[in-house]
Design a protein around this motif. Structure first.
Motif, PDB file in Angstrom:
ATOM      1  N   LYS A  52      23.189  12.719 -22.860  1.00  0.00           N
ATOM      2  CA  LYS A  52      24.258  12.539 -23.830  1.00  0.00           C
ATOM      3  C   LYS A  52      23.664  12.422 -25.216  1.00  0.00           C
ATOM      4  O   LYS A  52      22.827  11.549 -25.452  1.00  0.00           O
TER       5      LYS A  52
ATOM      6  N   ASN B 258      34.730  19.629 -32.612  1.00  0.00           N
ATOM      7  CA  ASN B 258      33.519  18.978 -32.120  1.00  0.00           C
ATOM      8  C   ASN B 258      32.364  19.353 -33.055  1.00  0.00           C
ATOM      9  O   ASN B 258      32.050  20.533 -33.206  1.00  0.00           O
TER      10      ASN B 258
ATOM     11  N   CYS C  54      19.145  22.418 -25.900  1.00  0.00           N
ATOM     12  CA  CYS C  54      20.376  23.207 -25.826  1.00  0.00           C
ATOM     13  C   CYS C  54      20.808  23.554 -27.245  1.00  0.00           C
ATOM     14  O   CYS C  54      20.593  22.775 -28.176  1.00  0.00           O
TER      15      CYS C  54
ATOM     16  N   VAL D 201      24.094  24.857 -27.692  1.00  0.00           N
ATOM     17  CA  VAL D 201      25.550  24.949 -27.648  1.00  0.00           C
ATOM     18  C   VAL D 201      26.143  24.069 -28.746  1.00  0.00           C
ATOM     19  O   VAL D 201      25.736  22.923 -28.928  1.00  0.00           O
TER      20      VAL D 201
ATOM     21  N   ASN E 218      20.709  26.942 -20.792  1.00  0.00           N
ATOM     22  CA  ASN E 218      21.180  25.544 -20.819  1.00  0.00           C
ATOM     23  C   ASN E 218      22.527  25.482 -21.528  1.00  0.00           C
ATOM     24  O   ASN E 218      22.618  25.711 -22.731  1.00  0.00           O
ATOM     25  N   MET E 219      23.568  25.138 -20.765  1.00  0.00           N
ATOM     26  CA  MET E 219      24.914  25.087 -21.323  1.00  0.00           C
ATOM     27  C   MET E 219      25.304  23.689 -21.777  1.00  0.00           C
ATOM     28  O   MET E 219      26.333  23.500 -22.429  1.00  0.00           O
ATOM     29  N   HIS E 220      24.483  22.692 -21.419  1.00  0.00           N
ATOM     30  CA  HIS E 220      24.783  21.317 -21.798  1.00  0.00           C
ATOM     31  C   HIS E 220      23.491  20.620 -22.190  1.00  0.00           C
ATOM     32  O   HIS E 220      22.418  20.966 -21.685  1.00  0.00           O
ATOM     33  N   PRO E 221      23.574  19.631 -23.079  1.00  0.00           N
ATOM     34  CA  PRO E 221      22.375  18.856 -23.428  1.00  0.00           C
ATOM     35  C   PRO E 221      21.797  18.171 -22.199  1.00  0.00           C
ATOM     36  O   PRO E 221      22.522  17.856 -21.251  1.00  0.00           O
TER      37      PRO E 221
ATOM     38  N   THR F 102      36.869  23.983 -32.316  1.00  0.00           N
ATOM     39  CA  THR F 102      36.543  23.153 -31.156  1.00  0.00           C
ATOM     40  C   THR F 102      36.780  21.671 -31.394  1.00  0.00           C
ATOM     41  O   THR F 102      36.798  20.886 -30.449  1.00  0.00           O
TER      42      THR F 102
ATOM     43  N   ASN G  64      18.140  18.076 -27.541  1.00  0.00           N
ATOM     44  CA  ASN G  64      19.176  18.405 -26.562  1.00  0.00           C
ATOM     45  C   ASN G  64      18.731  19.434 -25.542  1.00  0.00           C
ATOM     46  O   ASN G  64      19.378  19.592 -24.497  1.00  0.00           O
TER      47      ASN G  64
ATOM     48  N   GLU H 233      29.252  18.029 -32.661  1.00  0.00           N
ATOM     49  CA  GLU H 233      28.025  17.575 -31.996  1.00  0.00           C
ATOM     50  C   GLU H 233      26.845  18.520 -32.237  1.00  0.00           C
ATOM     51  O   GLU H 233      25.724  18.080 -32.432  1.00  0.00           O
ATOM     52  N   GLY H 234      27.103  19.821 -32.182  1.00  0.00           N
ATOM     53  CA  GLY H 234      26.007  20.773 -32.233  1.00  0.00           C
ATOM     54  C   GLY H 234      25.434  21.009 -33.616  1.00  0.00           C
ATOM     55  O   GLY H 234      24.387  21.643 -33.749  1.00  0.00           O
TER      56      GLY H 234
END
Length: 314
Positions: free
Chosen positions: A309, A47, A247, A249, A303-306, A45, A245, A49-50
């Motif tokens: 931000k 990414n 979340c 994801v 929850n698919m998004h935090p 990905t 978050n 972040e998670g």
């Protein structure tokens, strides 16, 4: 009768030895298995972040302390080998996260630079001038203000107002180093080499103190407790990030599943092999945190998004 009993005894010993070797191998290499799916997910990905890199910090500190603890109490060699291999694995994870974060920041900066160049053209600046101004900002982002001064010298008067505006938008001073000793950016350094520098300093200082205090049982036992206690809390940064978050994801559920099964096996291994008390007590704590993170996966499953931000990737 003796001829009948001897083969049975040898057979039993062989089976026990085989099981022991398998268990030792699982202890040595099993700890890195949970991070394989997380590594692949981040690489796929691009990414990070998670995933909380404070997990890497916890494991690096814990396993370094455990290696130092071995010089005071010679526990089983498989546990020592596990610590060495885990430290190497965490540095690999940090290298990937740092590289991905840099690439993402470069991509963001470039989009901002293109926008600034377009704005410069709309203000009537020549194309060559606009490109030169934006290239300066790229150099600042990549290497810092010293590179800009070396390549371009003093700021030109023409278009200086535009460059100030661009600098305020792109925030070129984004390079954070370990040797800056800025506590605000601890473990948020820009380049991978800064993490190596920190671990070298930490290991050298810890090694020196341990060498001087090996004859003090209180220090040695405290060192062993800190090693396993810090490792027991390795899931806490991930738990906290998920909580902030609201979340999960970006976090590999497989990784947490491997954590849970591995920590359960490890705690049982400590109990069966009569490892020091610090090991199995903190093992139980580790299993508890793993279960709490799995509960977060279920609670935040929709929850698919935090919710907001997230902070800058670490």
């Amino acid at each position: 009768m003796d001829n009948v009993d001897l083969p049975l005894t040898l057979s039993e010993v062989t089976i026990v030895d085989l099981v022991s070797w398998i268990a030792s191998g699982a202890m040595i290499f099993g700890g890195i298995v949970p991070y394989i799916p997380q590594y692949r997910q981040i690489k796929k990905t691009e990414n990070a972040e998670g995933f909380s890199t404070y997990v890497c910090l916890a494991l690096l500190v814990a396993n370094t302390l455990r290696i130092l603890f071995w010089f005071g109490v010679h526990f089983e060699l498989p546990l020592l080998a596990q610590s060495i291999i885990m430290n190497f694995t965490m540095m690999v994870m940090l290298h990937l996260c740092t590289r991905v974060t840099q690439l993402n920041e470069m991509s963001t900066k470039r989009r901002a630079f293109l926008g600034n160049a377009t704005e410069s053209l709309s203000e009537g600046l020549p194309l060559e001038k606009a490109i030169r101004e934006e290239n300066k900002e790229l150099l600042v982002f990549a290497e810092g203000t010293e590179i800009r001064k070396r390549h371009y010298g003093a700021e030109p008067q023409q278009g200086k107002h535009h460059q100030k505006d661009a600098s305020s938008q792109t925030e070129p001073e984004t390079v954070h180093r370990f040797l800056d000793f800025d506590h605000r950016y601890f473990w948020k350094w820009t380049k991978f080499r800064d993490y190596i520098q920190f671990m070298c300093v930490f290991t050298l200082i810890g090694g020196y103190i341990t060498y001087m205090c090996l004859d003090y049982p209180v220090y040695v036992e405290t060192l062993g407790f800190l090693a396993v206690f810090v490792e027991a809390l390795l899931g806490a940064p991930q738990f906290w990030r998920n909580y902030q978050n609201k979340c999960t994801v970006g976090m590999s559920v497989k990784m947490v599943g491997f954590w849970t099964s591995g920590d359960t096996f490890k705690t049982g291994y400590f109990l069966v092999n009569k490892a020091p008390m610090q090991f199995w007590i903190c093992g139980l704590l580790q299993v508890g945190i793993d279960i709490a993170i799995l509960l977060q996966v279920w609670i935040y499953r929709k929850n698919m998004h935090p919710i907001a931000k997230p902070a800058k990737p670490i």
